[in-house]
Design an enzyme around this catalytic site. Sequence first.
Site, mmCIF file in Angstrom:
data_model
loop_
_atom_site.group_PDB
_atom_site.id
_atom_site.type_symbol
_atom_site.label_atom_id
_atom_site.label_comp_id
_atom_site.label_asym_id
_atom_site.label_seq_id
_atom_site.Cartn_x
_atom_site.Cartn_y
_atom_site.Cartn_z
ATOM 1 N N HIS A 173 -25.439 -21.304 25.504
ATOM 2 C CA HIS A 173 -25.085 -21.125 24.654
ATOM 3 C C HIS A 173 -25.207 -19.646 24.248
ATOM 4 O O HIS A 173 -25.044 -19.093 23.088
ATOM 5 C CB HIS A 173 -24.482 -22.245 22.679
ATOM 6 C CG HIS A 173 -23.726 -23.131 22.850
ATOM 7 N ND1 HIS A 173 -24.078 -23.915 23.232
ATOM 8 C CD2 HIS A 173 -22.838 -23.634 23.186
ATOM 9 C CE1 HIS A 173 -23.446 -25.065 22.585
ATOM 10 N NE2 HIS A 173 -22.371 -24.397 23.382
ATOM 11 N N ARG A 233 -20.752 -35.820 24.499
ATOM 12 C CA ARG A 233 -22.395 -35.696 24.941
ATOM 13 C C ARG A 233 -23.620 -36.166 23.740
ATOM 14 O O ARG A 233 -23.486 -36.548 22.553
ATOM 15 C CB ARG A 233 -22.938 -34.077 24.991
ATOM 16 C CG ARG A 233 -22.161 -33.493 26.422
ATOM 17 C CD ARG A 233 -22.322 -31.899 27.042
ATOM 18 N NE ARG A 233 -21.415 -31.310 26.554
ATOM 19 C CZ ARG A 233 -21.450 -29.710 26.217
ATOM 20 N NH1 ARG A 233 -22.800 -28.972 26.738
ATOM 21 N NH2 ARG A 233 -20.316 -29.418 26.628
ATOM 22 N N GLU A 368 -17.602 -15.183 23.235
ATOM 23 C CA GLU A 368 -18.147 -15.265 24.224
ATOM 24 C C GLU A 368 -17.022 -13.937 25.263
ATOM 25 O O GLU A 368 -17.475 -13.457 25.840
ATOM 26 C CB GLU A 368 -17.952 -16.420 24.605
ATOM 27 C CG GLU A 368 -19.176 -17.471 23.682
ATOM 28 C CD GLU A 368 -18.579 -18.715 23.137
ATOM 29 O OE1 GLU A 368 -17.798 -19.476 24.399
ATOM 30 O OE2 GLU A 368 -19.585 -19.447 24.232
#
Length: 382
Positions: A173, A233, A368
């Site tokens: 990340h 996850r 991002e």
Amino acid sequence: MAGLLTLNAGSSSIKFGVYLVAPEPELLLLGQVENLGPVAQMVLDHPEKQTIEIGPADHSTAVQAILQAIQPALQDHEVTGVGHRIVHGGKTFTGPVELTEQVMAQLETLVPLAPLHQPHNLAAVRAAQAAFPAAVQIGCFDTSFHQGHPFVNDAFAIPRRFYEKGVRRYGFHGLSYDYVTDALKREHPILARGRVVIAHLGNGASMCAVKNGKSIGSTMGFSALDGLPMGTRCGQLDPGVLLYLMEQGHSAEAITHILYKKSGLLGLSEISHDMRTLLASDDPRAAEAIDYYVFRIKRELGAMVAIMGGLNAVVFCGGIGENSAEIRARVLDGLAFMGLSLDGAANEANEQVISDGDVPVLVIPTDEERVIARALAGRLMP
Ligand code: ADP
């Protein structure tokens, strides 16, 4: 003018952005292809919200759909640069790099370290190279932000030869942490020089301890599985569980599928990976999954404050961090002894500063794609 394209190929979605080259790139189009599989959609977020059903799509057809969809936004602007989010840069890549054949070959060797992400990232590079052969292609790595973190956060206590071979806590990340620390530097420079915990809570989730703008610890480690529980996850797991599953006859492939796709919020709730669905549910399994999620974040927050020797700010980002007042409130509940207390109304309104205690708590929507676009612009207009 020259145009820029960013591509961020995840395991079940591909995000994209189109920008005009400028010192601060000008956004023309932002969107993603979601739910790759039998019923994929293209969702545009900018210049206006729009959802287009595109039917069955795998990664390759999704990239082709994106290349078509960006044409109207590009008008006659030529794409001179394409920037890719690449999950794993290994030990080598400490910042954005041009994706030459030699670099691509190095990145191929990292596929076993991120089997569900890296191959899609590299396939998107190949597709973009074919579509824009004259454009500069660069890779921006999720691991780069954490390069230089201390040995104690880099190593596992297993025989040292594995460390030398690259079995390390890389952390991920990084593009999101890069964006948030940069926003802090611009808008809250004093906080940016202090000790900050950033919680990136999206489908993937991790936390990062940032001291004076540098990562000194992350909840994610060798793979994108460690740390916090995520949509599907597992997060932190006793390695003894893996040994047990192997002894029970589960193959590596089956365990990979369980830990990446069937665990986390989905695994615990048996209802959904999606936090909105769980928050709206009155099923006790949904409540337990959320309890576990909040508990792990709280626990990591305490650990990060301890390794930094104090706390000057907490920042929430990612889909859950940016939008869920309830999760933020539950994470910080009972932490007034650490100076953490929320202003209820500001929290409900998702304002930028949501605290009324000694330690500021902020919500900073991450971006991002912009980090990639800035890296491209920096390269194309030195
Ligand atoms: P990705 O990691 O795929 O980029 P996002 O950052 O978009 O994912 O985060 C997706 C998560 O954010 C989902 O669990 C979704 O339910 C959650 N989310 C989005 N909006 C809200 C909201 N208003 N309240 C709670 N959770 C939300």
